[in-house]
Design a protein around this motif. Structure first.
Motif, PDB file in Angstrom:
ATOM      1  N   CYS A 182      61.458 -23.087 125.094  1.00  0.00           N
ATOM      2  CA  CYS A 182      62.467 -23.024 124.116  1.00  0.00           C
ATOM      3  C   CYS A 182      63.323 -24.870 124.754  1.00  0.00           C
ATOM      4  CB  CYS A 182      63.574 -22.085 123.994  1.00  0.00           C
ATOM      5  SG  CYS A 182      62.399 -20.345 123.267  1.00  0.00           S
ATOM      6  N   VAL A 183      63.522 -24.619 125.918  1.00  0.00           N
ATOM      7  CA  VAL A 183      64.535 -25.185 126.024  1.00  0.00           C
ATOM      8  C   VAL A 183      63.641 -27.223 125.652  1.00  0.00           C
ATOM      9  CG1 VAL A 183      66.138 -26.574 128.301  1.00  0.00           C
ATOM     10  CG2 VAL A 183      65.601 -24.292 127.709  1.00  0.00           C
ATOM     11  N   LYS A 184      62.570 -26.876 126.362  1.00  0.00           N
ATOM     12  CA  LYS A 184      61.748 -27.930 125.954  1.00  0.00           C
ATOM     13  C   LYS A 184      61.477 -28.309 124.659  1.00  0.00           C
ATOM     14  CE  LYS A 184      58.226 -27.587 130.070  1.00  0.00           C
ATOM     15  NZ  LYS A 184      56.968 -27.158 130.567  1.00  0.00           N
ATOM     16  N   ALA A 185      61.345 -27.353 123.585  1.00  0.00           N
ATOM     17  CA  ALA A 185      61.342 -28.216 122.502  1.00  0.00           C
ATOM     18  C   ALA A 185      62.814 -28.876 121.584  1.00  0.00           C
ATOM     19  CB  ALA A 185      61.368 -26.417 121.474  1.00  0.00           C
ATOM     20  N   ILE A 186      63.634 -27.888 122.269  1.00  0.00           N
ATOM     21  CA  ILE A 186      64.829 -29.107 121.852  1.00  0.00           C
ATOM     22  C   ILE A 186      64.906 -30.058 122.040  1.00  0.00           C
ATOM     23  CG2 ILE A 186      67.515 -27.948 121.880  1.00  0.00           C
ATOM     24  CD1 ILE A 186      66.717 -24.911 122.221  1.00  0.00           C
ATOM     25  N   LYS A 187      65.223 -30.116 123.304  1.00  0.00           N
ATOM     26  CA  LYS A 187      65.114 -32.096 124.205  1.00  0.00           C
ATOM     27  C   LYS A 187      64.521 -32.164 123.400  1.00  0.00           C
ATOM     28  CE  LYS A 187      67.864 -32.000 127.155  1.00  0.00           C
ATOM     29  NZ  LYS A 187      68.761 -31.798 127.276  1.00  0.00           N
ATOM     30  N   LYS A 188      63.252 -31.888 122.695  1.00  0.00           N
ATOM     31  CA  LYS A 188      62.389 -33.515 122.313  1.00  0.00           C
ATOM     32  C   LYS A 188      62.969 -33.872 120.767  1.00  0.00           C
ATOM     33  CE  LYS A 188      57.692 -31.614 124.127  1.00  0.00           C
ATOM     34  NZ  LYS A 188      56.076 -31.104 123.295  1.00  0.00           N
ATOM     35  N   VAL A 189      63.983 -32.671 120.104  1.00  0.00           N
ATOM     36  CA  VAL A 189      64.002 -33.001 119.153  1.00  0.00           C
ATOM     37  C   VAL A 189      65.745 -33.624 119.549  1.00  0.00           C
ATOM     38  CG1 VAL A 189      62.435 -31.460 117.549  1.00  0.00           C
ATOM     39  CG2 VAL A 189      65.427 -30.531 118.510  1.00  0.00           C
ATOM     40  N   VAL A 190      66.543 -33.076 120.126  1.00  0.00           N
ATOM     41  CA  VAL A 190      68.095 -32.917 120.630  1.00  0.00           C
ATOM     42  C   VAL A 190      68.179 -33.353 121.808  1.00  0.00           C
ATOM     43  CG1 VAL A 190      70.529 -32.712 120.093  1.00  0.00           C
ATOM     44  CG2 VAL A 190      68.260 -32.093 118.381  1.00  0.00           C
ATOM     45  N   PRO A 191      67.228 -34.860 122.718  1.00  0.00           N
ATOM     46  CA  PRO A 191      68.239 -35.312 124.044  1.00  0.00           C
ATOM     47  C   PRO A 191      69.569 -35.372 124.551  1.00  0.00           C
ATOM     48  CG  PRO A 191      67.451 -37.191 122.754  1.00  0.00           C
ATOM     49  CD  PRO A 191      66.939 -36.336 121.620  1.00  0.00           C
ATOM     50  N   GLU A 192      70.087 -35.010 123.709  1.00  0.00           N
ATOM     51  CA  GLU A 192      71.565 -35.259 123.713  1.00  0.00           C
ATOM     52  C   GLU A 192      72.256 -33.400 123.809  1.00  0.00           C
ATOM     53  OE1 GLU A 192      70.221 -36.523 121.534  1.00  0.00           O
ATOM     54  OE2 GLU A 192      70.676 -38.763 120.833  1.00  0.00           O
ATOM     55  N   LEU A 193      72.000 -33.167 123.157  1.00  0.00           N
ATOM     56  CA  LEU A 193      72.376 -31.841 123.455  1.00  0.00           C
ATOM     57  C   LEU A 193      72.011 -30.645 124.628  1.00  0.00           C
ATOM     58  CD1 LEU A 193      73.439 -29.939 122.155  1.00  0.00           C
ATOM     59  CD2 LEU A 193      71.239 -28.499 120.902  1.00  0.00           C
ATOM     60  N   GLU A 194      73.147 -30.549 125.856  1.00  0.00           N
ATOM     61  CA  GLU A 194      73.420 -29.528 127.026  1.00  0.00           C
ATOM     62  C   GLU A 194      72.749 -28.864 126.622  1.00  0.00           C
ATOM     63  OE1 GLU A 194      72.861 -32.064 129.339  1.00  0.00           O
ATOM     64  OE2 GLU A 194      74.302 -33.631 128.890  1.00  0.00           O
ATOM     65  N   ILE A 208      62.908 -21.250 138.634  1.00  0.00           N
ATOM     66  CA  ILE A 208      64.228 -21.641 138.413  1.00  0.00           C
ATOM     67  C   ILE A 208      64.360 -23.108 138.892  1.00  0.00           C
ATOM     68  CG2 ILE A 208      66.790 -22.238 139.027  1.00  0.00           C
ATOM     69  CD1 ILE A 208      66.606 -18.976 140.642  1.00  0.00           C
ATOM     70  N   THR A 209      63.305 -23.770 138.963  1.00  0.00           N
ATOM     71  CA  THR A 209      63.406 -25.144 139.101  1.00  0.00           C
ATOM     72  C   THR A 209      62.041 -25.590 138.161  1.00  0.00           C
ATOM     73  OG1 THR A 209      63.088 -25.224 141.425  1.00  0.00           O
ATOM     74  CG2 THR A 209      61.396 -26.963 140.386  1.00  0.00           C
ATOM     75  N   ASP A 210      61.700 -24.293 137.505  1.00  0.00           N
ATOM     76  CA  ASP A 210      60.654 -24.705 135.913  1.00  0.00           C
ATOM     77  C   ASP A 210      61.600 -24.767 134.830  1.00  0.00           C
ATOM     78  OD1 ASP A 210      58.703 -24.428 137.304  1.00  0.00           O
ATOM     79  OD2 ASP A 210      58.378 -22.130 136.861  1.00  0.00           O
ATOM     80  N   LEU A 211      63.458 -23.678 134.699  1.00  0.00           N
ATOM     81  CA  LEU A 211      64.235 -24.715 133.528  1.00  0.00           C
ATOM     82  C   LEU A 211      64.724 -25.741 133.955  1.00  0.00           C
ATOM     83  CD1 LEU A 211      65.115 -20.472 134.459  1.00  0.00           C
ATOM     84  CD2 LEU A 211      64.522 -21.483 132.169  1.00  0.00           C
ATOM     85  N   TYR A 212      65.239 -26.403 135.080  1.00  0.00           N
ATOM     86  CA  TYR A 212      65.588 -27.080 135.119  1.00  0.00           C
ATOM     87  C   TYR A 212      64.868 -28.097 134.696  1.00  0.00           C
ATOM     88  CZ  TYR A 212      68.288 -30.989 136.937  1.00  0.00           C
ATOM     89  OH  TYR A 212      69.161 -32.377 137.295  1.00  0.00           O
ATOM     90  N   GLU A 213      63.678 -28.609 135.413  1.00  0.00           N
ATOM     91  CA  GLU A 213      62.790 -29.076 134.777  1.00  0.00           C
ATOM     92  C   GLU A 213      62.749 -29.241 133.459  1.00  0.00           C
ATOM     93  OE1 GLU A 213      59.601 -28.791 137.015  1.00  0.00           O
ATOM     94  OE2 GLU A 213      59.943 -29.910 139.415  1.00  0.00           O
ATOM     95  N   ALA A 214      62.412 -28.552 132.097  1.00  0.00           N
ATOM     96  CA  ALA A 214      62.130 -28.148 131.479  1.00  0.00           C
ATOM     97  C   ALA A 214      63.904 -29.077 130.133  1.00  0.00           C
ATOM     98  CB  ALA A 214      62.883 -26.632 131.041  1.00  0.00           C
ATOM     99  N   GLY A 215      64.472 -29.185 131.112  1.00  0.00           N
ATOM    100  CA  GLY A 215      66.076 -29.442 130.715  1.00  0.00           C
ATOM    101  C   GLY A 215      66.620 -28.937 130.194  1.00  0.00           C
TER     102      GLY A 215
END
Length: 357
Positions: A182-194, A208-215
Motif C-alpha cells: 500500500c505504501v508503494k502504491a501511494i508514493k507512486k501517485v503522491v510522492p509528497e505524502l509522508e 522493517i527494512t521492507d517498509l522503509y524501502e517501500a517509502g
C-alpha cells in the motif's frame, strides 16, 4: 502554536477524560483508531476529544466554556473534508477506505480484521472489527484504492501525512507485507505524502527494512504497556509477543527509520503503576522511541466497556504521567511534531504536545 502552560495542560487532560459538547463534522465510531471522538483544533493543536452531552465543557463560537465560563482556550471543529463526497468507480465511498484524523492526517486500517479478535484473545480495549460490522468500512483495502483516496485527500483537502495500520494476520509478517504494498502504491501517485506504518513486531526483522524501502518514513510498533501482568490481563493474545521481541523490533526500527521516527502507544488507565509507566517511557526514550501517552477510553463495542465496565483513568493520574513523560522527552530533545508522520506527529489523541513533548 504549542501551549506549554500548566492551565492549558490541565484543561486538555480534563477534556480528554470528561469530553466536550461540540458539533464536530469529523468524528468516528468504532474501529482501530480514535473512536467516539470529535476532531478539533485545541489552541491550534490537532485534538481528538470524546464527545459527551454530559460534559461541563461546551464549545461556543470557537471558545471553550466550562460551566458557562470562558476558559480562554480556542477550540475549533475540523471541517468535513471534500474527499468524503467521492467514491471509487465500483461504488465504494472514499470515507469507507480512509478517514480524516485531526485536520491534516489521513488514516486507514488496511485490513479491518484481526486474528486475535475472538473474545478469549482480543485486546479488551480494541474495537477494530466493530466499524466493519456496522458497515462503515470494508474488510480489505487494496493498494490501488488507498492510493486513489490518498491522492484525492492530498489534492482537495491539503492532507499532509498518512497513518496506515492493520489488523494482525496469521503470517510471520503479521500484516506488514500488505502495508508495504500500500505504501508503494501511494508514493507512486503522491510522492509528497509522508507515511507512518503501524504493525506488531514482525517475526522477520528484515520486514522493517521492507517498509522503509517501500517509502514509509516513520513506524509505530505499539505495545500499550511495558508491564507483563497488565499485558496478560488486557491483551491475552498480543501479550504472547514478548517484550523482548518488542525491544528487538524497536531497536531495529530505530536503526532503519532513525531516532524519534519510531513510536509506541502507552495507555494510561490499565492499572499500571505510574512510576513504573514513567520508567518504561524513559527506557523507550533512551532507545530513541517516542512513548505516545494516551488515556484508556471506555469505547462502545469493546470488552473493556461492554463486559468489564472499565472507566477512564483519573485526571490527576493522566496529568502526572503526561507531564513527567513530556519533561523526559524535552530533556532528550524529542518532540512528536518532529516525526515525519503518524500518531505522535499528529498528536491528536494525547496531551503530550500541549505539554511540550
Amino acid at each position: 502554536m504549542t501551549i506549554t502552560n500548566a492551565g492549558a495542560l490541565s484543561t486538555r487532560v480534563d477534556v480528554a477524560i470528561r469530553g466536550i459538547r461540540v458539533a464536530a463534522p469529523v468524528n468516528r465510531q468504532g474501529g482501530a483508531g480514535p473512536s467516539d471522538d470529535g476532531h478539533v483544533l485545541f489552541q491550534g493543536l490537532q485534538s481528538a476529544i470524546p464527545q459527551s452531552q454530559d460534559s461541563p465543557y461546551l464549545v461556543d463560537d470557537g471558545r471553550l466554556l466550562l460551566d458557562g465560563e470562558d476558559t480562554g482556550i480556542e477550540v475549533t471543529p475540523v471541517d468535513r473534508p471534500r474527499f468524503y463526497d467521492l467514491a471509487t468507480d465500483d461504488g465504494v465511498p472514499y470515507e469507507k477506505i480512509a478517514r480524516l484524523h485531526g485536520a491534516t492526517v489521513l488514516a486507514t486500517t488496511v485490513v479491518q480484521t484481526c486474528v486475535r479478535y475472538d473474545e478469549a484473545e482480543r485486546c479488551r480495549f480494541c474495537s477494530i472489527e466493530e466499524s466493519l460490522n456496522a458497515g462503515s468500512t470494508i474488510a480489505v483495502k487494496t493498494p490501488a484504492m488507498i492510493a486513489e483516496v490518498a491522492e484525492a485527500a492530498w489534492r482537495l483537502d491539503g492532507v499532509e501525512q498518512m497513518v496506515m495500520t492493520t489488523g494482525t494476520s496469521n503470517g510471520r509478517d503479521r500484516g506488514a507485507t500488505h502495508l508495504a504494498r500500500c505504501v508503494k502504491a501511494i508514493k507512486k501517485v503522491v510522492p509528497e505524502l509522508e507515511i507512518q506504518v503501524q504493525c506488531e513486531p514482525p517475526a522477520a526483522l528484515s520486514t522493517i527494512t521492507d517498509l522503509y524501502e517501500a517509502g514509509a518514513r516513520s513506524i509505530g510498533i505499539h505495545v500499550e504497556s511495558m508491564d507483563d501482568a497488565v499485558r496478560q490481563r488486557w491483551m491475552p493474545g498480543k501479550s504472547r509477543v514478548s517484550l523482548d521481541e518488542y525491544r528487538a523490533a524497536w531497536r531495529e526500527a530505530v536503526r532503519v527509520f532513525g531516532r524519534n521516527q519510531v513510536s509506541t502507544y502507552l495507555l494510561v488507565g490499565l492499572g499500571e503503576d505510574p512510576d513504573e509507566m514513567v520508567a518504561g517511557a524513559q527506557e523507550l526514550i533512551d532507545m530513541g522511541v517516542y512513548p505516545f501517552v494516551v488515556p484508556f477510553r471506555p469505547l462502545r463495542g469493546t470488552l473493556a466497556t461492554d463486559v468489564d465496565g472499565a472507566t477512564a483513568p483519573h485526571g490527576s493520574v493522566l496529568h502526572d504521567i503526561t507531564f513527567r513523560v513530556s519533561q523526559a522527552l524535552i530533556a532528550a530533545g524529542m518532540k512528536g511534531s518532529d516525526q515525519t508522520a503518524g500518531c505522535a506527529a499528529c498528536g491528536a489523541c494525547s496531551a503530550l504536545q500541549t505539554a511540550g513533548g
